[in-house]
Design a protein around this motif. Structure first.
Motif, PDB file in Angstrom:
ATOM      1  N   GLY A   1       0.802  -1.209   0.000  1.00  0.00           N
ATOM      2  CA  GLY A   1       0.000   0.000   0.000  1.00  0.00           C
ATOM      3  C   GLY A   1       0.833   1.255   0.000  1.00  0.00           C
ATOM      4  O   GLY A   1       2.062   1.220  -0.147  1.00  0.00           O
ATOM      5  N   PHE A   2       0.144   2.377   0.144  1.00  0.00           N
ATOM      6  CA  PHE A   2       0.771   3.700   0.180  1.00  0.00           C
ATOM      7  C   PHE A   2       1.210   4.000   1.611  1.00  0.00           C
ATOM      8  O   PHE A   2       0.383   4.025   2.523  1.00  0.00           O
ATOM      9  CB  PHE A   2      -0.213   4.776  -0.282  1.00  0.00           C
ATOM     10  N   GLU A   3       2.495   4.239   1.798  1.00  0.00           N
ATOM     11  CA  GLU A   3       2.991   4.605   3.119  1.00  0.00           C
ATOM     12  C   GLU A   3       2.554   6.037   3.459  1.00  0.00           C
ATOM     13  O   GLU A   3       1.988   6.748   2.625  1.00  0.00           O
ATOM     14  CB  GLU A   3       4.511   4.468   3.171  1.00  0.00           C
ATOM     15  N   MET A   4       2.802   6.462   4.676  1.00  0.00           N
ATOM     16  CA  MET A   4       2.361   7.771   5.139  1.00  0.00           C
ATOM     17  C   MET A   4       2.876   8.877   4.201  1.00  0.00           C
ATOM     18  O   MET A   4       4.068   8.936   3.888  1.00  0.00           O
ATOM     19  CB  MET A   4       2.854   8.017   6.556  1.00  0.00           C
ATOM     20  N   HIS A   5       1.962   9.717   3.723  1.00  0.00           N
ATOM     21  CA  HIS A   5       2.321  10.813   2.824  1.00  0.00           C
ATOM     22  C   HIS A   5       1.344  11.969   3.060  1.00  0.00           C
ATOM     23  O   HIS A   5       0.290  11.792   3.671  1.00  0.00           O
ATOM     24  CB  HIS A   5       2.288  10.369   1.362  1.00  0.00           C
ATOM     25  N   ARG A   6       1.676  13.139   2.536  1.00  0.00           N
ATOM     26  CA  ARG A   6       0.927  14.355   2.857  1.00  0.00           C
ATOM     27  C   ARG A   6       0.082  14.825   1.684  1.00  0.00           C
ATOM     28  O   ARG A   6       0.497  14.738   0.526  1.00  0.00           O
ATOM     29  CB  ARG A   6       1.899  15.482   3.259  1.00  0.00           C
ATOM     30  N   HIS A   7      -1.107  15.319   2.000  1.00  0.00           N
ATOM     31  CA  HIS A   7      -1.951  16.041   1.052  1.00  0.00           C
ATOM     32  C   HIS A   7      -2.307  17.387   1.655  1.00  0.00           C
ATOM     33  O   HIS A   7      -2.415  17.518   2.880  1.00  0.00           O
ATOM     34  CB  HIS A   7      -3.252  15.281   0.779  1.00  0.00           C
ATOM     35  N   ARG A   8      -2.532  18.376   0.797  1.00  0.00           N
ATOM     36  CA  ARG A   8      -3.073  19.648   1.255  1.00  0.00           C
ATOM     37  C   ARG A   8      -3.912  20.256   0.134  1.00  0.00           C
ATOM     38  O   ARG A   8      -3.700  20.002  -1.055  1.00  0.00           O
ATOM     39  CB  ARG A   8      -1.968  20.618   1.694  1.00  0.00           C
ATOM     40  N   ASP A   9      -4.869  21.084   0.540  1.00  0.00           N
ATOM     41  CA  ASP A   9      -5.733  21.823  -0.391  1.00  0.00           C
ATOM     42  C   ASP A   9      -6.269  20.934  -1.509  1.00  0.00           C
ATOM     43  O   ASP A   9      -6.207  21.271  -2.697  1.00  0.00           O
ATOM     44  CB  ASP A   9      -4.975  23.026  -0.964  1.00  0.00           C
TER      45      ASP A   9
ATOM     46  N   ILE B   1      -2.770  17.042   5.724  1.00  0.00           N
ATOM     47  CA  ILE B   1      -3.050  15.794   6.427  1.00  0.00           C
ATOM     48  C   ILE B   1      -2.054  14.750   5.925  1.00  0.00           C
ATOM     49  O   ILE B   1      -1.825  14.622   4.722  1.00  0.00           O
ATOM     50  CB  ILE B   1      -4.483  15.297   6.169  1.00  0.00           C
ATOM     51  N   PHE B   2      -1.458  14.000   6.843  1.00  0.00           N
ATOM     52  CA  PHE B   2      -0.653  12.840   6.489  1.00  0.00           C
ATOM     53  C   PHE B   2      -1.517  11.595   6.648  1.00  0.00           C
ATOM     54  O   PHE B   2      -2.219  11.440   7.660  1.00  0.00           O
ATOM     55  CB  PHE B   2       0.576  12.731   7.399  1.00  0.00           C
ATOM     56  N   HIS B   3      -1.446  10.683   5.665  1.00  0.00           N
ATOM     57  CA  HIS B   3      -2.199   9.441   5.813  1.00  0.00           C
ATOM     58  C   HIS B   3      -1.519   8.309   5.057  1.00  0.00           C
ATOM     59  O   HIS B   3      -0.663   8.526   4.192  1.00  0.00           O
ATOM     60  CB  HIS B   3      -3.660   9.615   5.372  1.00  0.00           C
TER      61      HIS B   3
ATOM     62  N   PRO C   1     -12.936  24.783  -3.081  1.00  0.00           N
ATOM     63  CA  PRO C   1     -13.281  26.154  -3.462  1.00  0.00           C
ATOM     64  C   PRO C   1     -12.355  27.208  -2.871  1.00  0.00           C
ATOM     65  O   PRO C   1     -12.535  28.398  -3.145  1.00  0.00           O
ATOM     66  CB  PRO C   1     -14.708  26.310  -2.923  1.00  0.00           C
ATOM     67  N   GLY C   2     -11.391  26.803  -2.062  1.00  0.00           N
ATOM     68  CA  GLY C   2     -10.453  27.758  -1.474  1.00  0.00           C
ATOM     69  C   GLY C   2      -9.294  27.022  -0.820  1.00  0.00           C
ATOM     70  O   GLY C   2      -9.303  25.794  -0.704  1.00  0.00           O
ATOM     71  N   GLU C   3      -8.288  27.774  -0.400  1.00  0.00           N
ATOM     72  CA  GLU C   3      -7.127  27.195   0.265  1.00  0.00           C
ATOM     73  C   GLU C   3      -7.262  27.305   1.777  1.00  0.00           C
ATOM     74  O   GLU C   3      -7.944  28.190   2.293  1.00  0.00           O
ATOM     75  CB  GLU C   3      -5.848  27.902  -0.193  1.00  0.00           C
ATOM     76  N   GLY C   4      -6.606  26.382   2.476  1.00  0.00           N
ATOM     77  CA  GLY C   4      -6.549  26.441   3.932  1.00  0.00           C
ATOM     78  C   GLY C   4      -7.864  26.238   4.639  1.00  0.00           C
ATOM     79  O   GLY C   4      -8.051  26.716   5.764  1.00  0.00           O
ATOM     80  N   LEU C   5      -8.785  25.526   4.006  1.00  0.00           N
ATOM     81  CA  LEU C   5     -10.069  25.245   4.660  1.00  0.00           C
ATOM     82  C   LEU C   5      -9.860  24.296   5.842  1.00  0.00           C
ATOM     83  O   LEU C   5      -8.878  23.571   5.914  1.00  0.00           O
ATOM     84  CB  LEU C   5     -11.033  24.611   3.650  1.00  0.00           C
ATOM     85  N   ASP C   6     -10.793  24.303   6.761  1.00  0.00           N
ATOM     86  CA  ASP C   6     -10.706  23.384   7.895  1.00  0.00           C
ATOM     87  C   ASP C   6     -10.632  21.951   7.395  1.00  0.00           C
ATOM     88  O   ASP C   6     -11.359  21.566   6.473  1.00  0.00           O
ATOM     89  CB  ASP C   6     -11.916  23.548   8.817  1.00  0.00           C
ATOM     90  N   ARG C   7      -9.790  21.161   8.013  1.00  0.00           N
ATOM     91  CA  ARG C   7      -9.634  19.769   7.616  1.00  0.00           C
ATOM     92  C   ARG C   7     -10.884  18.962   7.970  1.00  0.00           C
ATOM     93  O   ARG C   7     -11.487  19.152   9.024  1.00  0.00           O
ATOM     94  CB  ARG C   7      -8.406  19.161   8.290  1.00  0.00           C
TER      95      ARG C   7
END
Length: 235
Positions: free
Chosen positions: A53-61, A99-101, A122-128
């Motif tokens: 599987g996919f090891e821990m990695h980061r996503h944003r926006d 978020i890292f997952h 629809p925007g950046e930095g929205l609440d996770r």
């Protein structure tokens, strides 16, 4: 206007533990004519082989929907969420500022197949946001099940972007019509089986872009499992 996208024309990747079909440019696959479809940025049809599987990695926006087709996906993230989901169940996250997952198939013998779908927020930095829902097979049997909507919508899963995800498993010879508002467009994914969609035949793995149509007409030629995303029309 409908545009059929045969699976043979999509990007492919085979990493040994992971087999992927890319609907849009992703990773090593680059096609300037297929970067996105409106707010839809990624549709990856992934097969993850056992014990990988996919090891821990980061996503944003980015807003990410995982729809399990077969097998089991085991999720773990930096927000403390740990769970395993099966066929027809859905996981979602809105990554906000990060978020890292990790995503694994810990089954010893069975492949995991899932659709990983990325929506531009629809925007950046929205609440996770993170969550999942364990839909039952009978909820999508011979009907349309709205699995994802915007915050103002009616689906069990709500994200920020103005989209609706629908899934269905139709018995052969059954049909469904869906009305498309004039300012909306649809991306259709034939997951399993064969359908006729607005007059065009889609085999498993094919997709279709639907723009400037008033109705989506779906007929199951064989038992048919599909998903489509309804969103604002691209200007």
């Amino acid at each position: 206007m409908v545009k059929k996208l045969p699976k043979e024309n999509m990007g492919r990747s085979h990493l040994g533990w992971l087999e992927s079909r890319f609907h849009f440019s992703f990773a090593e696959y680059y096609n300037p004519n297929h970067m996105n479809f409106g707010v839809l940025r990624v549709v990856n049809d992934d097969i993850i082989h056992p014990m990988s599987g996919f090891e821990m990695h980061r996503h944003r926006d980015m807003e990410i929907i995982s729809y399990v087709v077969a097998g089991e996906i085991s999720h773990k993230d930096s927000m403390g969420n740990i769970e395993t989901l099966k066929r027809g169940e859905v996981q979602y996250l809105s990554a906000g500022d990060g978020i890292f997952h990790s995503e694994h198939n810990w089954h010893k013998s069975q492949d995991l197949r899932l659709l990983q779908i990325w929506i531009l927020p629809p925007g950046e930095g929205l609440d996770r946001l993170y969550g999942s829902y364990r839909f039952q097979a009978e909820e999508r049997k011979n009907t349309l099940l709205n699995i994802v909507s915007s915050q103002e919508g009616d689906a069990k899963i709500k994200i920020y972007q103005d989209v609706n995800f629908y899934v269905s498993e139709l018995d052969a010879a059954k049909g469904i019509d869906f009305t498309i508002d004039k300012d909306r467009q649809i991306y259709f994914v034939q997951i399993e089986g064969v359908s006729r969609v607005n007059g065009r035949v889609l085999d498993d793995g094919d997709a279709m872009e639907i723009v400037d149509e008033s109705t989506l007409q779906i007929e199951a030629i064989t038992n048919s499992h599909f998903l489509f995303i309804e969103m604002p029309k691209e200007e």
